[in-house]
Enzyme design. Structure first.
Site, PDB file in Angstrom:
ATOM      1  N   CYS A 114       7.503   1.907   5.847  1.00 52.00           N
ATOM      2  CA  CYS A 114       6.257   2.156   6.581  1.00 52.00           C
ATOM      3  C   CYS A 114       6.079   3.594   7.078  1.00 52.00           C
ATOM      4  O   CYS A 114       5.124   4.264   6.687  1.00 52.00           O
ATOM      5  CB  CYS A 114       6.143   1.185   7.758  1.00 52.00           C
ATOM      6  SG  CYS A 114       5.920  -0.520   7.212  1.00 52.00           S
TER       7      CYS A 114
ATOM      8  N   GLU B 146      -0.497  -5.491  10.887  1.00 52.06           N
ATOM      9  CA  GLU B 146       0.749  -6.175  11.272  1.00 52.06           C
ATOM     10  C   GLU B 146       1.743  -5.166  11.842  1.00 52.06           C
ATOM     11  O   GLU B 146       1.905  -4.078  11.312  1.00 52.06           O
ATOM     12  CB  GLU B 146       1.339  -6.874  10.030  1.00 52.06           C
ATOM     13  CG  GLU B 146       2.584  -7.652  10.305  1.00 52.06           C
ATOM     14  CD  GLU B 146       2.438  -8.576  11.509  1.00 52.06           C
ATOM     15  OE1 GLU B 146       1.515  -9.407  11.513  1.00 52.06           O
ATOM     16  OE2 GLU B 146       3.228  -8.452  12.464  1.00 52.06           O
ATOM     17  N   PHE B 147       2.405  -5.559  12.919  1.00 47.98           N
ATOM     18  CA  PHE B 147       3.331  -4.632  13.591  1.00 47.98           C
ATOM     19  C   PHE B 147       4.782  -5.096  13.530  1.00 47.98           C
ATOM     20  O   PHE B 147       5.637  -4.516  14.194  1.00 47.98           O
ATOM     21  CB  PHE B 147       2.901  -4.450  15.058  1.00 47.98           C
ATOM     22  CG  PHE B 147       1.534  -3.839  15.203  1.00 47.98           C
ATOM     23  CD1 PHE B 147       1.365  -2.468  15.125  1.00 47.98           C
ATOM     24  CD2 PHE B 147       0.413  -4.642  15.385  1.00 47.98           C
ATOM     25  CE1 PHE B 147       0.096  -1.900  15.232  1.00 47.98           C
ATOM     26  CE2 PHE B 147      -0.853  -4.081  15.504  1.00 47.98           C
ATOM     27  CZ  PHE B 147      -1.014  -2.701  15.424  1.00 47.98           C
ATOM     28  N   LEU B 148       5.069  -6.154  12.759  1.00 44.91           N
ATOM     29  CA  LEU B 148       6.455  -6.662  12.756  1.00 44.91           C
ATOM     30  C   LEU B 148       7.422  -5.623  12.195  1.00 44.91           C
ATOM     31  O   LEU B 148       7.037  -4.736  11.437  1.00 44.91           O
ATOM     32  CB  LEU B 148       6.545  -7.965  11.952  1.00 44.91           C
ATOM     33  CG  LEU B 148       6.231  -7.976  10.445  1.00 44.91           C
ATOM     34  CD1 LEU B 148       7.339  -7.387   9.612  1.00 44.91           C
ATOM     35  CD2 LEU B 148       5.949  -9.392   9.999  1.00 44.91           C
TER      36      LEU B 148
ATOM     37  N   LYS C 136       5.336   6.581   4.458  1.00 42.26           N
ATOM     38  CA  LYS C 136       4.064   6.513   3.734  1.00 42.26           C
ATOM     39  C   LYS C 136       2.876   6.490   4.693  1.00 42.26           C
ATOM     40  O   LYS C 136       1.813   7.041   4.400  1.00 42.26           O
ATOM     41  CB  LYS C 136       4.027   5.298   2.801  1.00 42.26           C
ATOM     42  CG  LYS C 136       3.797   3.973   3.496  1.00 42.26           C
ATOM     43  CD  LYS C 136       3.554   2.845   2.496  1.00 42.26           C
ATOM     44  CE  LYS C 136       3.400   1.490   3.193  1.00 42.26           C
ATOM     45  NZ  LYS C 136       2.229   1.357   4.043  1.00 42.26           N
TER      46      LYS C 136
ATOM     47  N   THR D  17       0.862  -1.188   0.000  1.00 42.91           N
ATOM     48  CA  THR D  17       0.000   0.000   0.000  1.00 42.91           C
ATOM     49  C   THR D  17       0.901   1.241   0.000  1.00 42.91           C
ATOM     50  O   THR D  17       0.953   1.982   0.977  1.00 42.91           O
ATOM     51  CB  THR D  17      -0.937   0.025   1.235  1.00 42.91           C
ATOM     52  OG1 THR D  17      -0.150  -0.229   2.420  1.00 42.91           O
ATOM     53  CG2 THR D  17      -2.025  -1.018   1.149  1.00 42.91           C
TER      54      THR D  17
ATOM     55  N   GLY E 226      19.396  10.282  15.045  1.00 46.85           N
ATOM     56  CA  GLY E 226      20.034   9.821  13.808  1.00 46.85           C
ATOM     57  C   GLY E 226      19.638  10.676  12.624  1.00 46.85           C
ATOM     58  O   GLY E 226      19.234  11.836  12.793  1.00 46.85           O
TER      59      GLY E 226
HETATM   60  P1  NAD Z   1       5.955  -5.996  -0.454  1.00 51.09           P
HETATM   61  O1  NAD Z   1       5.968  -5.016  -1.555  1.00 51.09           O
HETATM   62  O2  NAD Z   1       7.236  -6.557   0.060  1.00 51.09           O
HETATM   63  O3  NAD Z   1       5.035  -7.251  -0.856  1.00 51.09           O
HETATM   64  C1  NAD Z   1       3.786  -7.138  -1.464  1.00 51.09           C
HETATM   65  C2  NAD Z   1       3.639  -8.303  -2.440  1.00 51.09           C
HETATM   66  O4  NAD Z   1       2.275  -8.365  -2.881  1.00 51.09           O
HETATM   67  C3  NAD Z   1       4.483  -8.190  -3.698  1.00 51.09           C
HETATM   68  O5  NAD Z   1       5.311  -9.331  -3.812  1.00 51.09           O
HETATM   69  C4  NAD Z   1       3.453  -8.134  -4.844  1.00 51.09           C
HETATM   70  O6  NAD Z   1       3.903  -8.787  -6.020  1.00 51.09           O
HETATM   71  C5  NAD Z   1       2.285  -8.857  -4.225  1.00 51.09           C
HETATM   72  N1  NAD Z   1       0.957  -8.588  -4.821  1.00 51.09           N
HETATM   73  C6  NAD Z   1       0.393  -7.396  -5.092  1.00 51.09           C
HETATM   74  N2  NAD Z   1      -0.849  -7.591  -5.595  1.00 51.09           N
HETATM   75  C7  NAD Z   1      -1.073  -8.919  -5.633  1.00 51.09           C
HETATM   76  C8  NAD Z   1      -2.156  -9.746  -6.038  1.00 51.09           C
HETATM   77  N3  NAD Z   1      -3.305  -9.231  -6.499  1.00 51.09           N
HETATM   78  N4  NAD Z   1      -2.021 -11.091  -5.944  1.00 51.09           N
HETATM   79  C9  NAD Z   1      -0.897 -11.627  -5.469  1.00 51.09           C
HETATM   80  N5  NAD Z   1       0.174 -10.899  -5.058  1.00 51.09           N
HETATM   81  C10 NAD Z   1       0.086  -9.569  -5.137  1.00 51.09           C
HETATM   82  O7  NAD Z   1       5.152  -5.285   0.740  1.00 51.09           O
HETATM   83  P2  NAD Z   1       5.334  -5.494   2.327  1.00 51.09           P
HETATM   84  O8  NAD Z   1       6.507  -4.735   2.820  1.00 51.09           O
HETATM   85  O9  NAD Z   1       5.223  -6.942   2.637  1.00 51.09           O
HETATM   86  O10 NAD Z   1       4.043  -4.732   2.867  1.00 51.09           O
HETATM   87  C11 NAD Z   1       2.741  -5.269   2.708  1.00 51.09           C
HETATM   88  C12 NAD Z   1       1.782  -4.480   3.582  1.00 51.09           C
HETATM   89  O11 NAD Z   1       2.122  -4.669   4.957  1.00 51.09           O
HETATM   90  C13 NAD Z   1       1.834  -2.975   3.345  1.00 51.09           C
HETATM   91  O12 NAD Z   1       0.535  -2.450   3.506  1.00 51.09           O
HETATM   92  C14 NAD Z   1       2.726  -2.474   4.468  1.00 51.09           C
HETATM   93  O13 NAD Z   1       2.452  -1.146   4.825  1.00 51.09           O
HETATM   94  C15 NAD Z   1       2.350  -3.415   5.587  1.00 51.09           C
HETATM   95  N6  NAD Z   1       3.399  -3.593   6.600  1.00 51.09           N
HETATM   96  C16 NAD Z   1       4.696  -3.719   6.217  1.00 51.09           C
HETATM   97  C17 NAD Z   1       5.692  -3.914   7.180  1.00 51.09           C
HETATM   98  C18 NAD Z   1       7.136  -4.040   6.768  1.00 51.09           C
HETATM   99  O14 NAD Z   1       7.993  -3.953   7.649  1.00 51.09           O
HETATM  100  N7  NAD Z   1       7.456  -4.238   5.503  1.00 51.09           N
HETATM  101  C19 NAD Z   1       5.343  -3.997   8.528  1.00 51.09           C
HETATM  102  C20 NAD Z   1       3.997  -3.888   8.885  1.00 51.09           C
HETATM  103  C21 NAD Z   1       3.030  -3.686   7.913  1.00 51.09           C
END
Ligand code: NAD
Length: 434
Positions: A264, A151-153, A267, A86, A257
């Site tokens: 996260c 998710e909070f990881l 955005k 997102t 820092g």
């Molecule tokens: P990411 O970009 O690493 O992974 C998202 C994946 O979704 C991609 O591999 C993409 O190809 C796939 N995708 C998109 N549309 C799809 C569909 N229709 N069918 C199948 N696959 C599809 O993103 P992320 O870092 O894992 O983040 C995911 C969500 O979790 C975001 O909303 C983010 O804000 C939230 N989040 C992220 C973290 C973090 O540390 N990265 C922590 C907490 C929450």
């Protein structure tokens, strides 16, 4: 429970692997064929400590599999998690929900039985209502409940965070949805350690944004205190410890820092501001945080230029660490990007190294010479700048560093060194808030 995870990125892959480790049957779906091919071949497409072993174990025990075929896995799932990206939608800061909406449509078409659709992606308040509407319009006969489970990881500690969370937030107004979620998370709270907070879907959605905005505020607060420390001759590390030991404040997120970055906080703070604006409930503190943090990254570039005597034209600057924090390969919104842009804008030549971030950084940085080690980067440089505090950069041989540098300057944007030690090695030391 049979779980389908839509999106196999940082969150989807870690969550899916952990759920399978609890004994659930998990299928991780992604539309990126290369990602799924890699996972099927036993290669992990991201760097996250411990993930490779976790995935391997659960694949071998047939609880975890990977596919691009969303339809087949959704049809038999008890719960389908949406864990797609997102990102910010251009200039207005609103979260781009096209991946979430797209996934909702695909799920709707594939549903064959009562299914709990769980939004794990970070999404603005009201997205659950929208997902519900999309599913109902796409498949009027679908039997489903839409639940929010933010998710909070943290990347770099994702498995431990997922398995030992401070709390699990579940937002649902549907008892059937709530029941399935309790069953999914039951293995986690058997020991009674992780409280499950049950609340409305809207409250759950907002909890995630409010949490990230608060953490971004804490970082930004200590960064401004660091600037004040520099002016008045105080040490921000002492001040941070002095306030952090107060239980009401807490010690975490008080490391001064170069400003927060990552996939996260930047955005999510912007998306919260957009929701606040649309709802006519301004979040002025968060507005200030975003502005201060943006400016801070550029200020760090200027700090390096000042450390080099005010001119970096044609000079080589060694950057140690590119990712937004250690133990990840994630370059999204990393402070290094803005810092390097400022230095390049002033005519500097950048020589950089990072244990895991080089591949991703090639997509967001231009004209950077990538080096295999800090020593290679430092050779002939006018300054060495520690941007990310990877373990590998915490105990450098300072005599060797000095012997390689054209100008003996160490800019430590993460405060990992002691001034006395650095100066004893004959280097000029510039840190943050000290
Ligand atoms: P990411 O970009 O690493 O992974 C998202 C994946 O979704 C991609 O591999 C993409 O190809 C796939 N995708 C998109 N549309 C799809 C569909 N229709 N069918 C199948 N696959 C599809 O993103 P992320 O870092 O894992 O983040 C995911 C969500 O979790 C975001 O909303 C983010 O804000 C939230 N989040 C992220 C973290 C973090 O540390 N990265 C922590 C907490 C929450």
């Amino acid at each position: 429970m049979r779980i389908t995870m839509i999106g196999s990125g940082y969150v989807g892959l870690v969550s899916g692997a952990c759920f399978s480790d609890f004994g659930h049957d998990v299928v991780c779906v992604d539309k990126d064929e290369r990602k799924i091919e890699a996972l099927k071949a036993g290669r992990i497409p991201i760097f996250e400590p411990g993930l490779e072993e976790l995935v391997k174990r659960n694949v071998e025990e047939h609880r975890l599999s990977f596919t691009t075929d969303l339809v087949a896995s959704v049809a038999v799932a008890d719960a389908v998690f949406i864990a797609v990206g997102t990102p910010s939608r251009g200039s207005d800061g609103h979260a781009d929900l096209s991946y979430v909406h797209g996934a909702a449509e695909e799920i709707a078409r594939a549903m064959k039985r009562f299914t709990v659709v769980v939004d794990k992606s970070t999404v603005p308040v009201g997205t659950g209502d929208e997902v519900e509407r999309i599913i109902r319009e796409t498949n009027p006969d679908a039997d489903f409940a839409v639940v929010s489970n933010p998710e909070f990881l943290r990347e770099g500690a994702a498995i431990s965070d997922f398995k030992h969370p401070d709390r699990i937030v579940i937002g649902s107004d549907d008892p059937r949805g709530m029941q399935v979620m309790r069953e999914i998370y039951r293995p986690l709270f058997l020991g009674g350690k992780a409280p499950i907070l049950e609340m409305s879907r809207r409250s759950a959605e907002l909890t995630k944004y409010a949490g990230n905005a608060f953490l971004a505020t804490k970082i930004t607060f200590i960064n401004e205190v660091a600037d004040l420390c520099e002016r008045v001759g105080a040490d921000v590390r002492d001040v941070a410890r002095g306030i952090g030991l107060d239980n009401r404040i807490g010690q975490k997120f008080l490391n001064a820092g170069p400003g927060y970055g990552g996939s996260c906080f930047p955005k999510d703070t912007l998306a919260l501001l957009k929701t606040a604006q649309d709802s006519e409930a301004p979040q002025r503190i968060v507005e200030a945080v975003v502005a201060v943090n943006d400016e801070r990254k550029r200020a760090m570039g200027r700090k390096v230029i000042a450390a080099c005597g005010g001119d970096v034209q044609g000079k080589r600057i060694a950057i140690l660490g590119l990712t937004f924090k250690p133990n990840t390969d994630d370059m999204r919104d990393s402070p290094s990007i803005e810092i390097i842009n400022v230095l390049q804008g002033a005519g500097a030549q950048i020589a950089a190294c990072d244990p895991e971030g080089v591949d991703q950084s090639r997509a967001v940085l231009n004209d950077v010479t990538y080096c295999a080690s800090p020593w290679e980067a430092a050779e002939g440089a006018a300054a060495v700048v520690i941007v990310t505090e990877w373990d590998a950069y915490r105990a450098l041989d300072l005599d060797r560093l000095k012997s390689l540098l054209a100008q003996p300057v160490l800019v430590d944007l993460r405060n990992v060194y002691e001034r006395d030690t650095v100066e004893a090695a004959g280097l000029t030391y510039i840190a943050v808030g000290r």
